[in-house]
Design a protein around this motif. Structure first.
Motif, PDB file in Angstrom:
ATOM      1  N   LYS A 124       1.049  -1.085  -0.052  1.00 40.21           N
ATOM      2  CA  LYS A 124       0.222  -0.172  -0.027  1.00 40.21           C
ATOM      3  C   LYS A 124       0.947   1.231  -0.095  1.00 40.21           C
ATOM      4  CE  LYS A 124      -3.627  -2.119   2.687  1.00 40.21           C
ATOM      5  NZ  LYS A 124      -4.417  -2.047   4.037  1.00 40.21           N
ATOM      6  N   GLY A 159       0.415   3.782   2.780  1.00 38.12           N
ATOM      7  CA  GLY A 159       1.026   3.291   4.270  1.00 38.12           C
ATOM      8  C   GLY A 159       2.369   2.706   4.219  1.00 38.12           C
ATOM      9  N   SER A 160       3.142   3.058   3.135  1.00 36.03           N
ATOM     10  CA  SER A 160       4.527   2.639   3.045  1.00 36.03           C
ATOM     11  C   SER A 160       5.402   3.897   3.143  1.00 36.03           C
ATOM     12  CB  SER A 160       4.959   1.734   2.022  1.00 36.03           C
ATOM     13  OG  SER A 160       4.121   0.604   1.910  1.00 36.03           O
ATOM     14  N   ARG A 213       9.052   1.989   6.501  1.00 34.79           N
ATOM     15  CA  ARG A 213       7.864   1.039   6.714  1.00 34.79           C
ATOM     16  C   ARG A 213       7.284   0.519   5.405  1.00 34.79           C
ATOM     17  NH1 ARG A 213       3.545   4.004  10.528  1.00 34.79           N
ATOM     18  NH2 ARG A 213       2.371   2.216   9.362  1.00 34.79           N
ATOM     19  N   SER A 239       4.062  -1.461   3.929  1.00 33.01           N
ATOM     20  CA  SER A 239       2.743  -1.787   4.226  1.00 33.01           C
ATOM     21  C   SER A 239       2.219  -2.781   3.566  1.00 33.01           C
ATOM     22  CB  SER A 239       1.854  -0.327   4.650  1.00 33.01           C
ATOM     23  OG  SER A 239       0.551  -0.925   5.141  1.00 33.01           O
ATOM     24  N   LYS A 268      -3.976  -3.080   9.291  1.00 33.08           N
ATOM     25  CA  LYS A 268      -2.481  -2.867   8.844  1.00 33.08           C
ATOM     26  C   LYS A 268      -1.710  -4.195   9.108  1.00 33.08           C
ATOM     27  CE  LYS A 268      -1.450   0.890  10.868  1.00 33.08           C
ATOM     28  NZ  LYS A 268      -0.995   2.303  11.210  1.00 33.08           N
ATOM     29  N   SER A 269      -0.727  -4.387   8.228  1.00 29.48           N
ATOM     30  CA  SER A 269       0.384  -5.249   8.381  1.00 29.48           C
ATOM     31  C   SER A 269       1.519  -4.666   7.723  1.00 29.48           C
ATOM     32  CB  SER A 269      -0.079  -6.695   7.994  1.00 29.48           C
ATOM     33  OG  SER A 269       0.949  -7.603   8.283  1.00 29.48           O
ATOM     34  N   LEU A 270       2.561  -4.648   8.671  1.00 28.50           N
ATOM     35  CA  LEU A 270       3.743  -3.860   7.942  1.00 28.50           C
ATOM     36  C   LEU A 270       5.156  -4.394   8.514  1.00 28.50           C
ATOM     37  CD1 LEU A 270       5.021  -1.888  10.130  1.00 28.50           C
ATOM     38  CD2 LEU A 270       2.826  -0.414   9.610  1.00 28.50           C
ATOM     39  N   SER A 301       9.089  -2.945   9.429  1.00 23.81           N
ATOM     40  CA  SER A 301       9.845  -1.664   9.328  1.00 23.81           C
ATOM     41  C   SER A 301      11.190  -1.858   9.856  1.00 23.81           C
ATOM     42  CB  SER A 301       9.026  -0.599  10.514  1.00 23.81           C
ATOM     43  OG  SER A 301       9.631   0.567  10.828  1.00 23.81           O
TER      44      SER A 301
END
Length: 231
Positions: A52, A55-56, A85, A87, A118-120, A122
């Motif tokens: 995404k 989100g990244s 990060r 995502s 969310k799943s990421l 980092s």
């Protein structure tokens, strides 16, 4: 770390260029802060590791020492910290597993939750940047063109999962190295006017250690966004 970068961003936006000129003592210090705020991505993503974009994100803060080659060229180097990060677009995460040769690797696993927020992944790096900077005039109101190279070492890494269960929102964090490359290196560039610049960084090293990601595929990070040069 995230709060620190946010505070620095607010400082950069809130302080106009005219006000910066009043800090005559700070302007004479050869060490200059540079802040990059942008997005993280990578080309040719493995299956189920699509990202995404919004989100990244990427946050880089560096302190650079200027060495003047001439009135129009400088050589800069110093230390920086990069927090990135990634995502994931699918409801997956990274976990250590065992391959058919009975070796430890990192795999892409589906999440057992139904309401994934969310799943990421980092990672955080300590970087050593080296760059050459060219300006079109000797004043502060000038265009800048910057090309550089930086090498970094992995300081920490984590995965974060945010999901809903009933009326509750839960978070899971796992700190591990996930077989990320301990060392990275790549090239970057900036171009802009006064304190505001566009930047991009392309990694020449794989995000993961060779053969440690399943499926076995190169993942070459790319970050881009805005740079803020204090002086």
């Amino acid at each position: 770390m995230k709060k620190l970068f946010l505070a620095v961003c607010i400082f950069f936006f809130a302080l106009p260029s005219q006000s910066l000129a009043q800090f005559s003592i700070l302007r004479k210090i050869p060490v200059k802060p540079v802040l990059d705020v942008g997005f993280s991505t990578y080309g040719n993503p493995p299956p189920n590791m699509e990202l995404k974009l919004l989100g990244s994100r990427a946050f880089n803060l560096a302190m650079l020492y200027e060495v003047y080659i001439s009135d129009y060229f400088t050589f800069n180097t110093g230390l920086g910290v990069s927090v990135e990060r990634y995502s994931f677009d699918k409801n997956v995460t990274l976990r250590e597993t065992i391959n058919s040769q009975n070796s430890k690797i990192v795999g892409i696993f589906p999440l057992p939750y139904s309401d994934i927020r969310k799943s990421l992944l980092s990672p955080t790096y300590l970087d050593l940047p080296v760059e050459f900077r060219a300006v079109t005039s000797t004043g502060r109101e000038t265009f800048r063109f910057i090309v550089g190279f930086k090498a970094g070492v992995l300081v920490s890494a984590k995965t974060k999962i945010k999901y809903g269960t009933g009326d509750d929102i839960r978070k899971e964090k796992l700190h591990d190295d996930f077989f990320l490359n301990r060392f990275r290196y790549g090239i970057y560039g900036r171009v802009g006017y006064k304190n505001l610049h566009l930047f991009t960084y392309y990694s020449l090293s794989d995000l993961f250690q060779s053969g440690k990601l399943s499926p076995n595929q190169e993942v070459m990070p790319l970050t881009f966004g805005l740079s803020f040069l204090m002086f």
